[in-house]
Design a protein around this motif. Sequence first.
Motif, PDB file in Angstrom:
ATOM      1  N   GLY A 107    -133.020 -39.380  -9.884  1.00 22.16           N
ATOM      2  CA  GLY A 107    -133.152 -40.750 -10.348  1.00 22.16           C
ATOM      3  C   GLY A 107    -132.497 -40.962 -11.687  1.00 22.16           C
ATOM      4  N   VAL A 108    -132.467 -42.218 -12.126  1.00 21.05           N
ATOM      5  CA  VAL A 108    -131.896 -42.582 -13.425  1.00 21.05           C
ATOM      6  C   VAL A 108    -132.860 -43.514 -14.135  1.00 21.05           C
ATOM      7  N   TRP A 109    -132.863 -43.448 -15.454  1.00 21.37           N
ATOM      8  CA  TRP A 109    -133.716 -44.365 -16.205  1.00 21.37           C
ATOM      9  C   TRP A 109    -132.947 -45.652 -16.495  1.00 21.37           C
ATOM     10  N   PRO A 110    -133.645 -46.793 -16.577  1.00 20.30           N
ATOM     11  CA  PRO A 110    -132.967 -48.083 -16.709  1.00 20.30           C
ATOM     12  C   PRO A 110    -132.482 -48.345 -18.130  1.00 20.30           C
ATOM     13  N   ARG A 111    -131.177 -48.480 -18.287  1.00 19.65           N
ATOM     14  CA  ARG A 111    -130.635 -48.830 -19.606  1.00 19.65           C
ATOM     15  C   ARG A 111    -130.964 -50.264 -19.975  1.00 19.65           C
ATOM     16  N   LYS A 112    -131.113 -51.123 -18.989  1.00 17.89           N
ATOM     17  CA  LYS A 112    -131.552 -52.502 -19.205  1.00 17.89           C
ATOM     18  C   LYS A 112    -132.727 -52.768 -18.274  1.00 17.89           C
ATOM     19  N   VAL A 113    -133.883 -53.029 -18.852  1.00 16.35           N
ATOM     20  CA  VAL A 113    -135.090 -53.233 -18.058  1.00 16.35           C
ATOM     21  C   VAL A 113    -135.079 -54.645 -17.472  1.00 16.35           C
ATOM     22  N   ARG A 114    -135.277 -54.707 -16.162  1.00 18.06           N
ATOM     23  CA  ARG A 114    -135.385 -55.990 -15.466  1.00 18.06           C
ATOM     24  C   ARG A 114    -136.838 -56.187 -15.008  1.00 18.06           C
ATOM     25  N   PRO A 115    -137.215 -57.426 -14.692  1.00 16.94           N
ATOM     26  CA  PRO A 115    -138.585 -57.638 -14.196  1.00 16.94           C
ATOM     27  C   PRO A 115    -138.927 -56.782 -12.988  1.00 16.94           C
ATOM     28  N   ASP A 116    -137.928 -56.507 -12.116  1.00 14.56           N
ATOM     29  CA  ASP A 116    -138.257 -55.721 -10.925  1.00 14.56           C
ATOM     30  C   ASP A 116    -138.425 -54.232 -11.211  1.00 14.56           C
ATOM     31  N   HIS A 117    -138.212 -53.808 -12.466  1.00 14.68           N
ATOM     32  CA  HIS A 117    -138.604 -52.448 -12.861  1.00 14.68           C
ATOM     33  C   HIS A 117    -140.090 -52.394 -13.237  1.00 14.68           C
ATOM     34  N   ASN A 200    -138.167 -42.312 -20.043  1.00 15.91           N
ATOM     35  CA  ASN A 200    -139.065 -41.317 -19.451  1.00 15.91           C
ATOM     36  C   ASN A 200    -139.516 -41.688 -18.043  1.00 15.91           C
ATOM     37  N   VAL A 201    -138.847 -42.684 -17.456  1.00 18.32           N
ATOM     38  CA  VAL A 201    -139.180 -43.126 -16.097  1.00 18.32           C
ATOM     39  C   VAL A 201    -137.894 -43.201 -15.283  1.00 18.32           C
ATOM     40  N   PHE A 202    -137.841 -42.451 -14.191  1.00 21.63           N
ATOM     41  CA  PHE A 202    -136.670 -42.444 -13.320  1.00 21.63           C
ATOM     42  C   PHE A 202    -136.892 -43.382 -12.134  1.00 21.63           C
ATOM     43  N   PHE A 203    -135.808 -44.037 -11.736  1.00 18.58           N
ATOM     44  CA  PHE A 203    -135.845 -44.954 -10.597  1.00 18.58           C
ATOM     45  C   PHE A 203    -134.754 -44.588  -9.600  1.00 18.58           C
ATOM     46  N   LEU A 204    -135.028 -44.924  -8.342  1.00 18.07           N
ATOM     47  CA  LEU A 204    -134.049 -44.900  -7.258  1.00 18.07           C
ATOM     48  C   LEU A 204    -134.213 -46.183  -6.457  1.00 18.07           C
TER      49      LEU A 204
END
Length: 326
Positions: A107-117, A200-204
């Motif tokens: 996974g990757v951590w969000p460089r720009k946080v969106r509401p759907d994160h 510190n949070v990974f997303f896919l």
Amino acid sequence: MAVYTEVTDEALRTFLADYALGELLAFRGIAEGVENSNYALKTEAGDFILTLYEKRVDPAELPYFLGLMDHMAQRGLACPTPVHAKDGQALRMLAGRPAAIVTFLPGVWPRKVRPDHCAPLGRALGQMHAAGEGFAIQRRNALGPSGWRPLLDRCRSRGDEVQPGLIAELDAALAGILSAWPADGALPRGHIHADLFPDNVFFLPGEDGKPRVSGLIDFYFACTDLHAYDIAICLNAWCFEADYSFNVTKARALLSAYDAVRPIAMEERAALPVLARGAALRFLLTRLYDWTHTPAGALVTRKDPLEYLRKLRFFAQAGSASALGL
């Protein structure tokens, strides 16, 4: 820069001989992070992260961190799982440093946080708090309220160099926060992450194309404290825009998703504004300390403490949890 201790090929192969991970295939330093030396490790058994714990980490606390990750992973949380050596131990010595291997999370951590994160983040935080139940070891939060005044005192002589009048403003803010802080036993406690920032949070991508949390990492500030304080830290870390305006849509998504996993009690809701002020002050003070004490040319990149002054001011005028999205 996050490789402070170099590891030779010979030392690594000797170290790995104590594990049932097969032959070493690849090994490289990881640039991200500031506390420890981290390496990406590939063996015949798969991909792992090797961490050498540097001098800022108390070796006596490592069994808590590693044990907590083990406990949470066994309860289904997507977090790094310590790899135990052939003798059953997860913590060993390498290049003169305590060291451990943990599983690699995709996974990757969000460089720009969106509401759907924010909804997946809220669910993951609630799951983490639930997964920590039953872990017997306790760790005091050294960066909790009892540590804020000593930290501010250590910044007192140079704090106003960052902004005139800053120390007086922080003195007043600290007094107000401590006077309103929940009494011992007033709110639910447990094991918290205490540093769940976007990196510190990974997303896919999920099956619907929306982000899903693939892993929570870096538990080295974890401790035993108020669950709602962990929520307040996430409000600080995830719910402000680049211009420091508070995005209530992000906050509502985070809080609603958390509440669906672990209901937020009424007393926690009432305390959330002061907990958010305390979280803002905590990160302001640690940044201010680094800003005023880090020598020129040091490897650690200083972060702007005034970012959290703006957040502190916002939470100070938030009259109730409804202003924060509840």
